[in-house]
Design an enzyme around this catalytic site. Structure first.
Site, PDB file in Angstrom:
ATOM      1  CE  LYS A  49       8.160   6.761  32.506  1.00 57.85           C
ATOM      2  NZ  LYS A  49       9.513   7.191  32.957  1.00 57.85           N
ATOM      3  NE  ARG A  74      15.668   0.389  29.718  1.00 58.30           N
ATOM      4  CZ  ARG A  74      14.694   1.258  29.947  1.00 58.30           C
ATOM      5  NH1 ARG A  74      13.675   0.899  30.710  1.00 58.30           N
ATOM      6  NH2 ARG A  74      14.722   2.459  29.420  1.00 58.30           N
ATOM      7  NE  ARG A  76       9.338   8.587  26.416  1.00 55.42           N
ATOM      8  CZ  ARG A  76       9.507   7.560  27.239  1.00 55.42           C
ATOM      9  NH1 ARG A  76       8.618   6.629  27.332  1.00 55.42           N
ATOM     10  NH2 ARG A  76      10.590   7.495  27.962  1.00 55.42           N
ATOM     11  NE  ARG A  90      16.412   1.042  34.366  1.00 55.77           N
ATOM     12  CZ  ARG A  90      15.546   1.835  33.801  1.00 55.77           C
ATOM     13  NH1 ARG A  90      14.368   1.992  34.324  1.00 55.77           N
ATOM     14  NH2 ARG A  90      15.869   2.483  32.718  1.00 55.77           N
ATOM     15  NE  ARG A 148      16.367   6.549  28.947  1.00 57.07           N
ATOM     16  CZ  ARG A 148      16.560   5.581  29.843  1.00 57.07           C
ATOM     17  NH1 ARG A 148      17.746   5.014  29.962  1.00 57.07           N
ATOM     18  NH2 ARG A 148      15.577   5.174  30.589  1.00 57.07           N
TER      19      ARG A 148
HETATM   20  P1  AP5 Z   1      11.642   2.209  36.903  1.00 61.34           P
HETATM   21  O1  AP5 Z   1      10.328   1.784  37.469  1.00 61.34           O
HETATM   22  O2  AP5 Z   1      12.298   1.295  35.934  1.00 61.34           O
HETATM   23  O3  AP5 Z   1      11.520   3.687  36.285  1.00 61.34           O
HETATM   24  P2  AP5 Z   1      10.855   4.165  34.927  1.00 61.34           P
HETATM   25  O4  AP5 Z   1      10.265   5.506  35.183  1.00 61.34           O
HETATM   26  O5  AP5 Z   1       9.940   3.111  34.383  1.00 61.34           O
HETATM   27  O6  AP5 Z   1      12.165   4.320  34.062  1.00 61.34           O
HETATM   28  P3  AP5 Z   1      12.467   4.011  32.542  1.00 61.34           P
HETATM   29  O7  AP5 Z   1      13.929   4.182  32.352  1.00 61.34           O
HETATM   30  O8  AP5 Z   1      11.873   2.691  32.125  1.00 61.34           O
HETATM   31  O9  AP5 Z   1      11.707   5.151  31.845  1.00 61.34           O
HETATM   32  P4  AP5 Z   1      11.924   5.674  30.456  1.00 61.34           P
HETATM   33  O10 AP5 Z   1      10.705   6.491  30.316  1.00 61.34           O
HETATM   34  O11 AP5 Z   1      13.208   6.362  30.186  1.00 61.34           O
HETATM   35  O12 AP5 Z   1      12.034   4.340  29.560  1.00 61.34           O
HETATM   36  P5  AP5 Z   1      11.016   3.598  28.555  1.00 61.34           P
HETATM   37  O13 AP5 Z   1      11.291   2.163  28.631  1.00 61.34           O
HETATM   38  O14 AP5 Z   1       9.629   4.092  28.730  1.00 61.34           O
HETATM   39  O15 AP5 Z   1      12.615   2.527  38.127  1.00 61.34           O
HETATM   40  C1  AP5 Z   1      13.993   2.761  37.921  1.00 61.34           C
HETATM   41  C2  AP5 Z   1      14.799   2.070  39.031  1.00 61.34           C
HETATM   42  O16 AP5 Z   1      14.559   2.733  40.262  1.00 61.34           O
HETATM   43  C3  AP5 Z   1      14.420   0.603  39.257  1.00 61.34           C
HETATM   44  O17 AP5 Z   1      15.568  -0.135  39.554  1.00 61.34           O
HETATM   45  C4  AP5 Z   1      13.480   0.631  40.467  1.00 61.34           C
HETATM   46  O18 AP5 Z   1      13.575  -0.558  41.229  1.00 61.34           O
HETATM   47  C5  AP5 Z   1      14.011   1.841  41.220  1.00 61.34           C
HETATM   48  N1  AP5 Z   1      12.960   2.590  41.891  1.00 61.34           N
HETATM   49  C6  AP5 Z   1      11.710   2.834  41.422  1.00 61.34           C
HETATM   50  N2  AP5 Z   1      11.003   3.571  42.296  1.00 61.34           N
HETATM   51  C7  AP5 Z   1      11.837   3.809  43.352  1.00 61.34           C
HETATM   52  C8  AP5 Z   1      11.707   4.518  44.592  1.00 61.34           C
HETATM   53  N3  AP5 Z   1      10.557   5.138  44.907  1.00 61.34           N
HETATM   54  N4  AP5 Z   1      12.772   4.551  45.428  1.00 61.34           N
HETATM   55  C9  AP5 Z   1      13.937   3.931  45.113  1.00 61.34           C
HETATM   56  N5  AP5 Z   1      14.106   3.221  43.956  1.00 61.34           N
HETATM   57  C10 AP5 Z   1      13.080   3.169  43.087  1.00 61.34           C
HETATM   58  O19 AP5 Z   1      11.511   4.172  27.146  1.00 61.34           O
HETATM   59  C11 AP5 Z   1      12.779   3.831  26.625  1.00 61.34           C
HETATM   60  C12 AP5 Z   1      12.957   4.442  25.252  1.00 61.34           C
HETATM   61  O20 AP5 Z   1      11.935   3.942  24.351  1.00 61.34           O
HETATM   62  C13 AP5 Z   1      12.816   5.966  25.159  1.00 61.34           C
HETATM   63  O21 AP5 Z   1      14.008   6.623  25.505  1.00 61.34           O
HETATM   64  C14 AP5 Z   1      12.412   6.151  23.685  1.00 61.34           C
HETATM   65  O22 AP5 Z   1      13.539   6.052  22.849  1.00 61.34           O
HETATM   66  C15 AP5 Z   1      11.518   4.961  23.429  1.00 61.34           C
HETATM   67  N6  AP5 Z   1      10.092   5.253  23.690  1.00 61.34           N
HETATM   68  C16 AP5 Z   1       9.303   4.676  24.647  1.00 61.34           C
HETATM   69  N7  AP5 Z   1       8.068   5.198  24.619  1.00 61.34           N
HETATM   70  C17 AP5 Z   1       8.058   6.122  23.625  1.00 61.34           C
HETATM   71  C18 AP5 Z   1       7.075   7.018  23.123  1.00 61.34           C
HETATM   72  N8  AP5 Z   1       5.821   7.064  23.652  1.00 61.34           N
HETATM   73  N9  AP5 Z   1       7.419   7.838  22.126  1.00 61.34           N
HETATM   74  C19 AP5 Z   1       8.661   7.824  21.586  1.00 61.34           C
HETATM   75  N10 AP5 Z   1       9.648   7.004  22.005  1.00 61.34           N
HETATM   76  C20 AP5 Z   1       9.355   6.162  23.027  1.00 61.34           C
END
Ligand code: AP5
Length: 224
Positions: A13, A161, A88, A127, A172
């Site tokens: 994402k 992270r 979410r 990552r 997660r």
């Molecule tokens: P990346 O682009 O980082 O993936 P992502 O989907 O953004 O992963 P996240 O871990 O950031 O998602 P998340 O939803 O768990 O975390 P968030 O920060 O939102 O890609 C991952 C890796 O793969 C990278 O190294 C990239 O280079 C590689 N890659 C990407 N695409 C690829 C491909 N096609 N092929 C090969 N490699 C690839 O949330 C974190 C925490 O915050 C949550 O757990 C929660 O506690 C809290 N939080 C955030 N938002 C909310 C909400 N709305 N409500 C409640 N709690 C929340």
């Protein structure tokens, strides 16, 4: 143009949101990044967020909707934005509709990055990010040209992270299945859901997103 990027942890994402920002000039509204900024600030709210995020659980809905509501009011969102990590939960999806309606805005599309969960653990554990400019990298799939140095800004300040440990990633994923995946039928029923193969190479995923949005101009959007 208002977009939501959906998918489990590690689906790509953030990677695709940044690409969309570069190509279409829309700001990326990453709730995860916003919470990490609060943690870096060291205040009481940041400490609360760190405890929740490090456990793999979700922050309370009312806090997250408040954060998003305020962020949408910032001037750079006037021409649209990309939501990365929000909504979410079903409650967040419902509140987003109310928020947008209250501001006279309409959601254009919800992009779901379809991925094989088994591949996610490798993706997430490999990552790292540039602390200076936010560019994302991966040990195997997107390494830096020079080890330890950001390709984009040259910084040596690269970080991993704390919630990317195998145990937290499993939690997660469980939370995604139980709380986030149930909102997919909601968007499908509204005709907004666009599925993209998140297992494809990064550039190919970006291409599929452009196709799903009706080309570079996005002229085929249902809401004009
Ligand atoms: P990346 O682009 O980082 O993936 P992502 O989907 O953004 O992963 P996240 O871990 O950031 O998602 P998340 O939803 O768990 O975390 P968030 O920060 O939102 O890609 C991952 C890796 O793969 C990278 O190294 C990239 O280079 C590689 N890659 C990407 N695409 C690829 C491909 N096609 N092929 C090969 N490699 C690839 O949330 C974190 C925490 O915050 C949550 O757990 C929660 O506690 C809290 N939080 C955030 N938002 C909310 C909400 N709305 N409500 C409640 N709690 C929340």
């Amino acid at each position: 143009m208002i977009l939501v990027l959906l998918g489990p942890p590690g689906a790509g994402k953030g990677t695709q949101a940044r690409r969309l920002t570069e190509r279409r000039g829309l700001p990326q509204l990453s709730t995860g990044d916003m919470l990490r900024a609060e943690i870096a600030g060291g205040g009481a709210f940041g400490k609360q967020a760190a405890a929740v995020m490090d456990s793999g659980r979700l922050m309370p809905d009312e806090i997250m909707t408040g954060i998003i509501s305020n962020r949408i009011d910032v001037a750079d969102c006037a021409d649209g934005f990309i939501l990365d990590g929000f909504p979410r939960t079903s409650a967040q999806a419902g509140t987003l509709d109310d928020l947008l309606a209250g501001k006279g805005l309409v959601l254009d599309a919800v992009l779901l990055l379809d991925v094989d969960e088994e591949a996610l653990v490798e993706r997430i554990s490999g990552r790292f990010t540039c602390r200076n400019c936010g560019e994302g990298y991966h040990d195997r799939f997107k390494p830096t040209a020079e080890e330890g140095r950001c390709d984009k800004c040259g910084s040596l300040d690269l970080e991993r992270r704390p919630d990317d440990s195998a145990e937290t990633v499993r939690e997660r994923l469980r939370v995604y299945r139980s709380q986030t995946a149930p909102i997919l039928p909601y968007y499908e029923a509204k005709g907004l859901l666009r599925r993209v193969d998140g297992m494809a190479e990064i550039g190919e995923v970006a291409r599929q997103i452009d196709v799903a949005l009706g080309g570079e101009s996005g002229s085929l959007f249902p809401n004009g």
